[in-house]
Design a protein around this motif. Structure first.
Motif, short mmCIF file in Angstrom:
data_model
loop_
_atom_site.label_atom_id
_atom_site.label_comp_id
_atom_site.label_asym_id
_atom_site.label_seq_id
_atom_site.Cartn_x
_atom_site.Cartn_y
_atom_site.Cartn_z
N GLY A 147 37.46 21.07 39.15
CA GLY A 147 37.08 22.02 39.86
C GLY A 147 35.92 22.95 39.51
N PRO A 148 35.64 24.07 40.08
CA PRO A 148 34.41 24.89 39.94
C PRO A 148 34.59 25.60 38.70
CG PRO A 148 35.90 26.07 41.43
CD PRO A 148 36.52 24.56 41.03
N ALA A 149 33.29 25.94 38.12
CA ALA A 149 33.07 26.55 37.21
C ALA A 149 33.68 28.28 37.50
CB ALA A 149 31.83 26.93 36.64
N ALA A 150 34.39 29.05 36.70
CA ALA A 150 35.10 30.21 37.13
C ALA A 150 35.44 30.97 35.90
CB ALA A 150 36.30 29.81 37.92
N GLU A 151 35.88 32.18 36.18
CA GLU A 151 36.39 32.95 35.18
C GLU A 151 38.04 32.84 35.36
OE1 GLU A 151 36.00 37.39 33.40
OE2 GLU A 151 36.53 37.35 35.37
N LEU A 152 38.62 32.24 34.46
CA LEU A 152 40.00 31.79 34.67
C LEU A 152 41.04 32.95 33.95
CD1 LEU A 152 39.70 28.22 33.47
CD2 LEU A 152 39.96 29.07 35.81
N ARG A 153 41.92 33.53 34.63
CA ARG A 153 42.79 34.35 34.36
C ARG A 153 44.13 33.53 33.52
NH1 ARG A 153 47.72 37.27 36.24
NH2 ARG A 153 48.14 39.17 35.12
N VAL A 154 44.27 33.59 31.99
CA VAL A 154 45.04 32.71 31.54
C VAL A 154 46.11 33.51 30.95
CG1 VAL A 154 45.16 30.91 29.62
CG2 VAL A 154 43.02 31.20 31.15
N LEU A 155 47.44 32.95 30.85
CA LEU A 155 48.62 33.54 30.47
C LEU A 155 49.62 32.78 29.75
CD1 LEU A 155 48.07 34.77 33.80
CD2 LEU A 155 49.71 36.32 32.84
N GLN A 200 40.13 23.17 35.36
CA GLN A 200 40.78 21.82 35.53
C GLN A 200 42.18 21.81 34.94
OE1 GLN A 200 38.57 18.69 33.05
NE2 GLN A 200 39.79 17.00 34.28
N PRO A 201 43.20 21.61 35.85
CA PRO A 201 44.55 21.88 35.26
C PRO A 201 44.99 20.34 34.88
CG PRO A 201 44.36 21.67 37.75
CD PRO A 201 43.17 21.65 37.21
N ASP A 255 46.27 31.45 36.66
CA ASP A 255 46.42 31.81 37.91
C ASP A 255 45.51 31.09 39.12
OD1 ASP A 255 48.71 33.30 37.60
OD2 ASP A 255 47.49 35.21 37.27
N TRP A 256 45.96 30.36 39.76
CA TRP A 256 44.79 29.64 40.60
C TRP A 256 45.27 29.78 42.11
CZ3 TRP A 256 39.99 28.75 39.74
CH2 TRP A 256 39.03 28.29 40.68
N HIS A 257 44.70 30.27 43.17
CA HIS A 257 45.30 30.02 44.36
C HIS A 257 46.83 30.72 44.58
CE1 HIS A 257 41.27 27.62 45.84
NE2 HIS A 257 41.10 28.87 44.88
N TYR A 258 47.24 31.57 44.05
CA TYR A 258 48.39 32.00 44.05
C TYR A 258 49.59 31.06 43.29
CZ TYR A 258 46.30 35.12 47.27
OH TYR A 258 45.49 36.06 47.59
N THR A 259 49.16 30.15 42.35
CA THR A 259 49.89 29.14 41.74
C THR A 259 49.70 29.19 40.13
OG1 THR A 259 48.60 27.22 41.89
CG2 THR A 259 50.21 27.50 43.68
#
Length: 193
Positions: free
Chosen positions: A99-107, A130-131, A146-150
């Motif tokens: 997917g795109p370059a992004a700041e990912l919220r990781v938990l 990239q999941p 968290d990606w698009h509410y999933t």
């Protein structure tokens, strides 16, 4: 001061792996960690508690050798770096589309997981989204984004024979909290955490 058992790590990576330099420097700063970096898999893996491979889907032709090592009790961490090539089945996951370059919220999937102790509930990591798609029932999602509410798997581990394997598509190797998570994960794979 706590006494830690020695942790011997072999990192297999390509010649140009400068994005891993800060993580390797972090590991080398830990007194009980012995890190060797090589561009090829040696015939004898017995001196190592855990093996790190970068570009796990593309880089290796000796997957069977590594799988035998894990089945005998070793640990294997696969770092997927922007690749959709298939991973060895032992990981129990496959990389999804890049997917795109992004700041990912990781938990942490389990906020009480031993690897999460004394760490923030969420961290924000720069990188490419990239999941991982889970393919094995005994896979343990450790980190998700968290990606698009999933919630999408980003770091997964599983037992394999007498050992353990883990795989991640996260690439913020310079981030201090992610470095600490990866160090704990390596100890976990080696059976000392």
């Amino acid at each position: 001061m706590l006494s830690h058992p020695p942790l011997s790590i072999l990192a297999i990576c390509e010649e140009d792996s400068s994005e891993l330099d800060s993580f390797f420097e972090y590991l080398q700063s830990i007194p009980h960690v012995l890190l060797a970096v090589n561009s090829a898999i040696p015939a004898d893996l017995s001196p190592f508690d855990v093996v790190i491979t970068a570009q796990s889907g593309e880089h290796h032709q000796n997957d069977q050798h590594l799988e035998q090592y894990v089945n005998a009790g070793g640990g294997w961490l696969g770092l997927v770096r922007r690749s959709i090539r298939l991973l060895p089945d032992i990981f129990g996951v496959q990389p999804d589309e890049i997917g795109p370059a992004a700041e990912l919220r990781v938990l942490f999937d389990d906020p009480d997981h031993p690897l999460s102790q004394r760490l923030p509930d969420a961290i924000y990591l720069d990188g490419v989204y990239q999941p991982l798609k889970t393919a094995a029932d005994n896979s343990e999602m450790i980190l998700y984004a968290d990606w698009h509410y999933t919630h999408r798997s980003m770091l997964v581990a599983r037992p394999a024979g007498e050992g353990k394997v883990a795989c991640t598509t996260l690439q913020a190797y310079h981030h201090p909290v992610f470095q600490q998570i990866l160090y704990r994960l390596l100890s976990y794979l080696a059976g000392v955490y």
